[in-house]
Each structure stands twice: as structure tokens, then as C-alpha cells.
Design a protein around this motif. Structure first.
Motif, PDB file in Angstrom:
ATOM      1  N   UNK A 323       0.812  -1.210   0.000  1.00 23.89           N
ATOM      2  CA  UNK A 323       0.000   0.000   0.000  1.00 23.89           C
ATOM      3  C   UNK A 323       0.844   1.257   0.000  1.00 23.89           C
ATOM      4  N   UNK A 324       1.930   1.248   0.796  1.00 19.72           N
ATOM      5  CA  UNK A 324       2.837   2.399   0.800  1.00 19.72           C
ATOM      6  C   UNK A 324       3.449   2.605  -0.587  1.00 19.72           C
ATOM      7  N   UNK A 325       3.907   1.518  -1.172  1.00 16.59           N
ATOM      8  CA  UNK A 325       4.547   1.614  -2.488  1.00 16.59           C
ATOM      9  C   UNK A 325       3.561   2.158  -3.516  1.00 16.59           C
ATOM     10  N   UNK A 326       2.334   1.649  -3.489  1.00 15.89           N
ATOM     11  CA  UNK A 326       1.338   2.095  -4.470  1.00 15.89           C
ATOM     12  C   UNK A 326       1.034   3.584  -4.288  1.00 15.89           C
ATOM     13  N   UNK A 327       0.912   4.024  -3.035  1.00 13.46           N
ATOM     14  CA  UNK A 327       0.639   5.442  -2.802  1.00 13.46           C
ATOM     15  C   UNK A 327       1.765   6.337  -3.276  1.00 13.46           C
ATOM     16  N   UNK A 328       3.005   5.985  -2.915  1.00 14.42           N
ATOM     17  CA  UNK A 328       4.146   6.773  -3.370  1.00 14.42           C
ATOM     18  C   UNK A 328       4.268   6.740  -4.888  1.00 14.42           C
ATOM     19  N   UNK A 329       4.024   5.578  -5.469  1.00 13.99           N
ATOM     20  CA  UNK A 329       4.168   5.449  -6.925  1.00 13.99           C
ATOM     21  C   UNK A 329       3.170   6.353  -7.653  1.00 13.99           C
ATOM     22  N   UNK A 330       1.942   6.437  -7.161  1.00 15.07           N
ATOM     23  CA  UNK A 330       0.951   7.292  -7.814  1.00 15.07           C
ATOM     24  C   UNK A 330       1.387   8.755  -7.775  1.00 15.07           C
ATOM     25  N   UNK A 331       1.892   9.190  -6.621  1.00 14.59           N
ATOM     26  CA  UNK A 331       2.358  10.572  -6.519  1.00 14.59           C
ATOM     27  C   UNK A 331       3.545  10.816  -7.449  1.00 14.59           C
ATOM     28  N   UNK A 332       4.537   9.933  -7.397  1.00 18.19           N
ATOM     29  CA  UNK A 332       5.756  10.140  -8.192  1.00 18.19           C
ATOM     30  C   UNK A 332       5.445  10.087  -9.683  1.00 18.19           C
ATOM     31  N   UNK A 333       4.647   9.090 -10.094  1.00 23.66           N
ATOM     32  CA  UNK A 333       4.290   8.990 -11.510  1.00 23.66           C
ATOM     33  C   UNK A 333       3.511  10.227 -11.963  1.00 23.66           C
ATOM     34  N   UNK A 334       2.631  10.724 -11.108  1.00 24.46           N
ATOM     35  CA  UNK A 334       1.901  11.955 -11.454  1.00 24.46           C
ATOM     36  C   UNK A 334       2.820  13.150 -11.616  1.00 24.46           C
ATOM     37  N   UNK A 335       3.809  13.271 -10.718  1.00 24.12           N
ATOM     38  CA  UNK A 335       4.779  14.366 -10.836  1.00 24.12           C
ATOM     39  C   UNK A 335       5.567  14.244 -12.145  1.00 24.12           C
ATOM     40  N   UNK A 336       6.033  13.042 -12.460  1.00 29.82           N
ATOM     41  CA  UNK A 336       6.835  12.844 -13.667  1.00 29.82           C
ATOM     42  C   UNK A 336       6.023  13.122 -14.928  1.00 29.82           C
ATOM     43  N   UNK A 423      10.300  22.234  -6.729  1.00 33.30           N
ATOM     44  CA  UNK A 423       8.953  21.876  -6.280  1.00 33.30           C
ATOM     45  C   UNK A 423       8.798  20.366  -6.169  1.00 33.30           C
ATOM     46  N   UNK A 424       9.374  19.628  -7.126  1.00 33.06           N
ATOM     47  CA  UNK A 424       9.311  18.169  -7.093  1.00 33.06           C
ATOM     48  C   UNK A 424      10.010  17.618  -5.860  1.00 33.06           C
ATOM     49  N   UNK A 425      11.216  18.099  -5.595  1.00 29.75           N
ATOM     50  CA  UNK A 425      11.977  17.613  -4.439  1.00 29.75           C
ATOM     51  C   UNK A 425      11.266  17.982  -3.137  1.00 29.75           C
ATOM     52  N   UNK A 426      10.710  19.190  -3.057  1.00 24.60           N
ATOM     53  CA  UNK A 426      10.016  19.607  -1.834  1.00 24.60           C
ATOM     54  C   UNK A 426       8.784  18.739  -1.578  1.00 24.60           C
ATOM     55  N   UNK A 427       8.018  18.459  -2.622  1.00 19.68           N
ATOM     56  CA  UNK A 427       6.826  17.622  -2.446  1.00 19.68           C
ATOM     57  C   UNK A 427       7.204  16.215  -2.008  1.00 19.68           C
ATOM     58  N   UNK A 428       8.218  15.640  -2.646  1.00 15.33           N
ATOM     59  CA  UNK A 428       8.638  14.290  -2.274  1.00 15.33           C
ATOM     60  C   UNK A 428       9.246  14.263  -0.881  1.00 15.33           C
ATOM     61  N   UNK A 429       9.955  15.322  -0.496  1.00 13.35           N
ATOM     62  CA  UNK A 429      10.503  15.387   0.862  1.00 13.35           C
ATOM     63  C   UNK A 429       9.385  15.439   1.891  1.00 13.35           C
ATOM     64  N   UNK A 430       8.312  16.183   1.589  1.00 20.07           N
ATOM     65  CA  UNK A 430       7.172  16.208   2.498  1.00 20.07           C
ATOM     66  C   UNK A 430       6.544  14.836   2.654  1.00 20.07           C
ATOM     67  N   UNK A 431       6.416  14.088   1.551  1.00 15.70           N
ATOM     68  CA  UNK A 431       5.897  12.718   1.631  1.00 15.70           C
ATOM     69  C   UNK A 431       6.859  11.806   2.370  1.00 15.70           C
ATOM     70  N   UNK A 432       8.144  11.999   2.144  1.00  8.60           N
ATOM     71  CA  UNK A 432       9.170  11.135   2.737  1.00  8.60           C
ATOM     72  C   UNK A 432       9.176  11.242   4.263  1.00  8.60           C
ATOM     73  N   UNK A 433       9.123  12.470   4.772  1.00 10.74           N
ATOM     74  CA  UNK A 433       9.181  12.684   6.216  1.00 10.74           C
ATOM     75  C   UNK A 433       7.798  12.804   6.847  1.00 10.74           C
ATOM     76  N   UNK A 434       6.750  12.880   6.018  1.00  7.15           N
ATOM     77  CA  UNK A 434       5.425  13.060   6.578  1.00  7.15           C
ATOM     78  C   UNK A 434       5.283  14.373   7.306  1.00  7.15           C
TER      79      UNK A 434
END
Length: 785
Positions: A323-336, A423-434
């Protein structure tokens, strides 16, 4: 038939709409692009996976902690024990509900009044005198007749007394008033009296079923049980002073028989009210600041610590890995995908789109790999070391070089994609650290680094950008502390600011280490590399100055013209200047075959055919590329060597060939007299082509005036455009006009007029010297031949 045609047309329109949507969503993506994007998104999702979900041990009260546990973020949790206690207090403070039967009292009083009215009516009908005493026979007769009439409300024992009083309204009023006084004071059943006394201490809410009103029992002393009410009623015998003691006792006994409990406990309503009051109590919330030590290694687990651990376990409960992988993947794929659409919209060439997309993907993966490793290291330092500076691992997160990605992309590509990467790095950092605060901190620092390196005019630009990031990070740290409303103690605040400042130079150092590798891998020429190549003491430029001095000085002049024009149109002036230094590098191998290096008018092309001369002249492009490769010049500079000539025709030798064709009657192909190309692929290459042509032609002006200079510039640049040399680059007519104005300004200043020096005839001296030198040179040349 027309209906069928309309249906078919509607179906075709529907298919066309679906096809348009499909092609719009596809956005020039190929299967290879999708595979690369899927792989990059999967790797990045794995890097983000499960890193910040701390494993919380299942301790019991009295256990010894095996590790130190800190709050990973600011959190608020409900203290269930304190909440239950507060709600129980609210229940205890809620008054008990009692029902007051006012209808019963009113009904009994109404029955008494009706009975008295019936008795008076009976006496009036039988013409009983009001004051005359009755005989025993007459009295017995009247009592026998009265009993069926009023016997239901009035007992037969008091009918003689009431008959003697002729059912007096005064007696009626006294009886009703006494009964109402006792009943309105509230009477509680003897069995419920103990319950009433307990509820009296917490308060009692009375609901009157007659008026439908509620009131708090304020005068509880007026409330009595059934026995006390009877005793209280006996005190009212004094209200009948005109009656004998026997008559008073009879009346009090009559009223005593009418007393019934009229205040009854309602357990259902009481429970409902208390439950409602308990539900209105808000949960008791405990605030835990990020980084607070909940339990240290070796400490005994207390009930308070166990409650905090339970709250932390609920907050950071590990979810399913898939579930974690799927959630992160949707966000990352959307950003890309969003990044790809941006590049497709703003970039013209698809090869450039894929090149830049791949660069950003690689930079993001590398930087997040570094972030993941540093985060693990920071957690280890915070858990294992007892040093005060490492006690708060979340303060150490300010050291992590979030701005490195934006600095790298800005250096390699430009500030626009640098902003998107930040913006990409900031968004992913927010997801990474919650943590949204970390995302804002990363975004702010990345913007500082990005604007710090947008222009490079000195070699210390990256270091200055790192210092800029450090200062911006301090602002971000202060903003986070203010938003969290944490106590501003001096030592932790200063420590966090120091960590944030050091994160800036750290990000610059990471960018500096990764830059050469990425520059070589993607064949990108950065401004820092251009600064290194712009050193005029470079070995290749020194060789050019010695072996081909005319070409060297020509290159310097072209650099001056090109740099000014590039600045005027907003192009990269540095790459134009450095490209001008090396654009004719190949002439160093055969300098004597080029006019600027031919001294004293000796031209070696006079002994060569036009075709051979054309081959010699064109060979300097190939020789220049080989020398540039040997010297290790960046690919962006090497590309300018052939592009600054494009596919232009060598007009002098072409016309010479045409003249010889008239004499020898042979066919001449124009393509044989053109440079091999390619045409300019960038704005900078087009500016260099124009600057090269204008500078060379300016030396042919015998008496340059502003009008001659302006006309020469217009003719040369217009001929380049007419030859379609700028078809493959993105220069505009407005920019071409600015280039012309820039060239005119510089050449007008260069060829300005000066007054003659009185007493000196430099022109005649120069002509005499030139004749002597030419004669000597011709003699030597004849001997050599």
C-alpha cells in the motif's frame, strides 16, 4: 437515409473525440519513455518506502526500555484516562431529573372545589337556611341525600361538619390553600427518599408535567417524604380557629388522606442528560513536540510513557508495504507525467525533451538516494550518541542538502526547470518525512540555491550560492519554529539555525561533486566549465596567438561583438564569447592560407585552383573539431565550430570558379563551394555566425563611416537570412534587429575618427615601408619557388 448519415457522422465525431483525447494524454510518449518513467518512479518509490515509520516496542508498565524513542513529529493525542475522568466529573455534576406531577394536585383541588359547589347547590335547591340550626331528622335526611352526590370527592365522615358550615366558600378556600401549600412543596415517596437526599448534593432538575417547564430545585428544604408531609400538614390546624379541635382533626385527616407523592425520580432521563453532558466534554489532548524524548534507553516504563507510546504507535502504525509503495508510486508517476507535459509544451525538439527529462529523473534519484542515506545516518547519531548536539535528530534534518537538486538542474539546464525540480523535491521530501514543514523548508532553500547560481561571472558562484542557501535555511528554520509555536529556548533554536546554515554549503558541495559527472554524461556545457575555457592563457589559445595572430585577434573581436549581441537578446553571452575564442581553432594548422594571417599581401591561393582552395578553407572546420576534441573542449563549444559557418557558400572562390568556367567551359556545382554544416542549431550559434561575418567584412572598409557600417551589417545579416541559415534555430526578427544595433554600436566606437597628429605623415611612411617589405618578401618567395 439522411438520419443514417447523421448517425454515422455522430459516431465519427465520437471516435474523433476519443482519438484526440488519447493523443493528448499520450503526449508523444513512446513505449521506451514509459518504461524509463515506470522504472524511475518505481526506484524512487522504493527509496521513499517505509523510512519514517518508527517501530514502537510493545512495552508494559514496569518494563525496562531497550531503546530511546523520540516523537518523529509534532503530534496531539487523546489522553483516554484523563478524558474519562473529565467526563465522569461532568456526569457527576449533571443534576438528576425528577418529574413533578402538577396535574395530580390540580385534579384533586378541582374535585374538592366541584364537591363544594355541588353541596352548595344542593342546599339551595332544598332551601336550607344558611344560619338556622337544623333538626336531627332534617340533618339526617339531608346527609342521606348528599352522600350520593358528593361522596365520591368528600368522605361521609366530614359531611356533617361541612353541612353545619353550609359548604362555606371560606372553608373551601382554606382547605385548597393548605393542600396546595403542602403539595407544591413536593412530596417524595418514602422509598425514594434516600435517593433524593443523594441527588440533592449534586442538584435536581424538576420537570413539571403540567406546565412543561424545567427548573432547578432551589429550595430543597420544602421537599418532604410522605411521613414528613403528613406531620407538616398537622401544623395547619391553626388555620381553622373558629372550629372545635374535633372538627380541625377531621379536616386535617381529610387532607392527609389526599396527600400522595408528586415528585418522582426519572432514571432514564437522568442517564440521558448525564450522557449528553459527558459527550459535550472535549477529549483531553496532550501535545508532544517533535523530537521530544518519550522514553530513554534503560528507563522504567511509566503509565504516562506507556500512554504516549500507544499514541505514537497509533500515529505511526506501519501500513502494508504494498500500500505504501502504491501510494508513493501514484504521486511520483503523477509528478513525472506533469513534468513531461510541461517539457512537451515548452520545448520544440523531442530529443531535447527526452534529454532534459532523463537528466531531471537522474538528479532526483541521486539526490533522494543521498537524502535516504543521510536520514538513516542522522537517526543513528540521534539514537546512539549521547552528545547534546545530536540529541534532537529532527534538528539534524536541517543539514540534509535538499537544495542540491535545484542547484544542479539550474546549472545544467536553466532556472525554469530548476524551479520545477525544487517543487518536485520539496513535495517528495514532504511525503518522505510526513511533515509539511520539511517540504516548505526544502522548497525555500532550493529557491535560494537556484537564484544564487542563475548567473556565473566568477568561479566562486557555487560557494556563494551555498552561503545563500544557508541564510535562506535560517529563515526557514525560524519560520518552522514560529509555526509550531514551540518554546523559543535559546540553545535548541541556535543549534537548529546552525544546522540549517551548514546545510547550504553542504548542498553546494554535493552539487559541485556531482556536476562534472553529469556534465560529461549528458554532454552539457555549464557556465562554470565555460569560465574555465575562457582563460586566454589556455595552451590552445596561446598557440593560436603565436602561430595565427591574425586569427587570434579576429577571434577576440568576434567574441566582443557576439557577447554584446547575446546580452542584448538575453542569450547565453558566456558561451558565445568562449565559442568565439575557439571558433577558428583549425586555422592554426594552415594559418598562411587565411587572409588575416597573410602578411605583406602574399596570397597562397593564387597558385591553387578554386576547388582546391575551397577544400583547404573548409578543412579548417574539420581540423578545428579534432583540435577541440584533443584539447578537451566541451561539446557545446565544439558544436559552434561547424555551426558558425553553417552551409554558407565561399563566395570568393565560387565566383573565381565561375570566371574560370567561362574560360574553360566546364560546369560548376554550387554545393561544392559550401561549408559542410550543420546550420546553427541555437540562438548562440546564429549570433556567432553573424558576428564572424560582420567582423571579417568590417576590415574591408577603407573609410568606415556610420552609414557604411550600418549598410554593411544589414547586407551581411540579410544575406545570412536569405540563405536560410537560421531556419533551424529559435532566433526571432526582433532579436536580429537587436543584434544589428549591438554590432553597429561596437563597430562605430571601434572605427571612430581621430584628428591627425600635426607634423607627422604616417600614411606616406607606411606606404614606403610596405613597398620595401613586399619587395623583399617577393624576392624570397621567388627563390623558394
Amino acid at each position: 437515409m439522411p438520419a443514417v448519415a447523421k448517425i454515422g457522422k455522430r459516431e465519427r465525431n465520437g471516435h474523433s473525440l476519443l482519438r484526440d483525447i488519447y493523443w493528448n494524454l499520450r503526449s508523444h510518449l513512446t513505449w521506451r519513455d514509459l518504461l524509463i518513467g515506470f522504472g524511475a518512479a518505481s526506484i524512487l518509490s522504493i527509496l521513499l518506502l517505509g523510512s519514517h515509520y518508527q517501530s514502537i516496542p510493545d512495552y508494559k508498565i514496569g518494563d525496562i526500555a531497550r531503546e530511546t524513542i523520540r516523537a518523529p513529529q509534532d503530534m496531539v493525542y487523546q489522553d483516554r484516562t484523563a478524558t474519562a475522568l473529565e467526563r465522569e466529573i461532568a456526569r457527576e455534576r449533571t443534576p438528576a431529573v425528577y418529574d413533578f406531577d402538577g396535574v395530580l394536585t390540580a385534579r384533586i383541588e378541582s374535585d374538592i372545589k366541584q364537591a363544594f359547589d355541588m353541596g352548595r347547590n344542593f342546599l339551595a335547591e332544598n332551601q336550607v337556611p344558611p344560619k338556622t340550626p337544623l333538626s336531627s331528622e332534617r340533618k339526617a335526611e339531608l346527609l342521606n341525600a348528599l352522600e350520593p352526590i358528593v361522596g365520591r370527592a368528600l368522605p361521609s365522615s366530614i359531611l356533617p361538619l361541612l353541612l353545619d358550615q353550609r359548604f362555606s366558600t371560606l372553608l373551601e378556600g382554606r382547605l385548597i390553600r393548605i393542600f396546595d401549600t403542602v403539595m407544591r412543596g413536593c412530596i417524595v415517596d418514602n422509598q425514594g427518599w434516600s435517593q433524593f437526599l443523594r441527588d440533592e448534593r449534586r442538584g435536581i432538575l424538576i420537570r413539571d408535567n403540567a406546565t412543561r417547564q424545567e427548573r432547578n430545585l432551589s429550595e430543597a428544604y420544602l421537599t418532604r417524604n410522605h411521613v414528613a408531609a403528613r406531620d407538616y400538614l398537622k401544623q395547619f390546624s391553626i388555620e381553622f380557629p373558629d372550629l372545635s379541635q374535633r372538627d380541625r382533626t377531621q379536616l386535617i385527616g381529610f387532607l392527609t388522606g389526599l396527600l400522595v407523592p408528586n415528585l418522582m425520580y426519572n432514571p432514564a432521563e437522568t442517564e440521558r442528560s448525564r450522557e449528553a453532558a459527558a459527550n459535550l466534554v472535549p477529549p483531553v489532548e496532550i501535545h508532544i513536540e517533535q523530537g521530544k524524548t518519550i522514553l530513554r534507553r534503560g528507563e522504567v516504563v511509566t503509565p504516562a510513557a506507556l500512554a504516549e507510546l500507544s499514541a505514537l504507535r497509533n500515529l505511526r502504525r506501519p501500513r502494508l508495504v504494498l500500500g505504501q509503495f502504491a501510494g508513493f508510486f501514484l504521486f511520483v508517476a503523477g509528478f513525472f507525467y506533469g513534468l513531461w507535459r510541461y517539457l512537451v509544451y515548452y520545448e520544440g525538439r523531442r530529443s531535447k525533451i527526452r534529454h532534459r527529462m532523463l537528466l531531471i529523473l537522474l538528479v532526483t534519484l541521486v539526490v533522494f538516494t543521498l537524502i535516504r542515506l543521510l536520514t538513516a545516518l542522522v537517526d543513528i547519531l540521534g539514537e546512539q550518541l549521547a552528545i547534546e548536539a545530536f540529541r534532537g535528530p529532527y534538528q539534524l534534518y536541517y543539514l540534509i542538502p535538499f537544495a542540491a537538486a535545484a542547484i544542479l538542474v539550474t546549472l545544467l539546464v536553466g532556472i525554469n526547470l530548476g524551479m520545477i525540480t525544487s517543487m518536485l523535491v520539496a513535495a517528495l521530501a514532504g511525503l518522505f518525512y510526513g511533515d509539511i514543514y520539511i517540504a516548505a523548508y526544502a522548497m525555500l532553500g532550493s529557491m535560494g540555491g537556484m537564484y544564487g547560481v542563475r548567473q556565473y561571472k566568477e568561479r566562486a558562484a557555487v560557494l556563494k550560492a551555498g552561503l545563500t542557501v544557508g541564510l535562506v535555511n535560517i529563515v526557514g528554520v525560524l519560520g518552522i519554529w514560529l509555526l509550531r509555536q514551540a518554546p523559543m529556548s535559546l540553545h535548541p533554536t541556535l543549534l537548529a539555525m546552525v544546522y540549517g546554515f551548514l546545510g547550504g554549503p553542504f548542498a553546494a558541495a554535493v552539487a559541485s561533486m556531482l556536476l562534472p559527472t553529469l556534465e560529461s554524461l549528458f554532454r552539457i556545457t555549464t557556465d562554470i566549465r565555460l569560465l574555465e575555457l575562457s582563460n586566454l592563457n589556455a595552451p590552445m589559445l596561446r598557440r593560436l596567438a603565436v602561430e595565427a595572430p591574425g586569427t587570434y585577434h579576429h577571434s577576440l573581436m568576434v567574441a566582443t561583438l557576439g557577447e554584446a549581441a547575446a546580452e542584448a537578446v538575453g542569450a547565453n553571452s558566456l558561451i558565445v564569447r568562449v565559442g568565439a575564442y575557439y571558433h577558428d581553432l583549425g586555422k592554426v594548422l594552415k594559418p598562411e592560407y587565411f587572409t588575416e594571417n597573410q602578411a605583406f599581401g602574399i596570397n597562397k591561393h593564387e597558385a591553387l585552383s578554386p576547388n582546391m582552395s575551397c577544400l583547404v578553407i573548409a578543412s579548417h572546420v574539420k581540423d578545428g573539431l579534432e583540435l577541440a576534441k584533443e584539447a578537451g573542449l566541451a561539446e557545446g563549444i565544439r558544436d559552434l565550430i561547424p555551426q558558425h559557418h553553417g552551409t554558407r557558400i565561399m563566395t570568393y572562390f565560387y565566383r573565381k570558379a565561375l570566371d574560370s568556367m567561362n574560360e574553360k567551359s566546364q560546369e560548376i556545382d554550387e554545393e561544392d563551394f559550401r561549408y559542410p554544416g550543420p546550420k546553427p542549431q541555437s540562438k548562440e550559434a546564429a549570433i556567432l555566425m553573424m558576428a564572424d561575418s560582420v567582423e571579417a567584412a568590417s576590415r574591408t572598409l577603407s573609410d568606415p563611416s556610420p552609414a557604411q557600417i550600418g549598410g554593411m551589417i544589414d547586407r551581411l545579416i540579410d544575406s545570412i537570412l536569405e540563405d536560410n541559415q537560421c531556419d533551424e534555430c529559435d532566433i526571432t526578427f526582433r532579436e536580429i534587429r537587436l543584434v544589428k544595433e549591438s554590432f553597429f554600436k561596437i563597430l562605430s566606437g571601434l572605427y571612430h575618427r581621430r584628428l591627425d597628429y600635426p607634423g607627422y605623415d604616417f600614411k606616406s611612411v607606411a606606404e614606403k615601408s610596405d613597398r620595401n617589405l613586399v619587395a623583399n618578401s617577393s624576392s624570397k618567395h621567388a627563390k623558394a619557388v
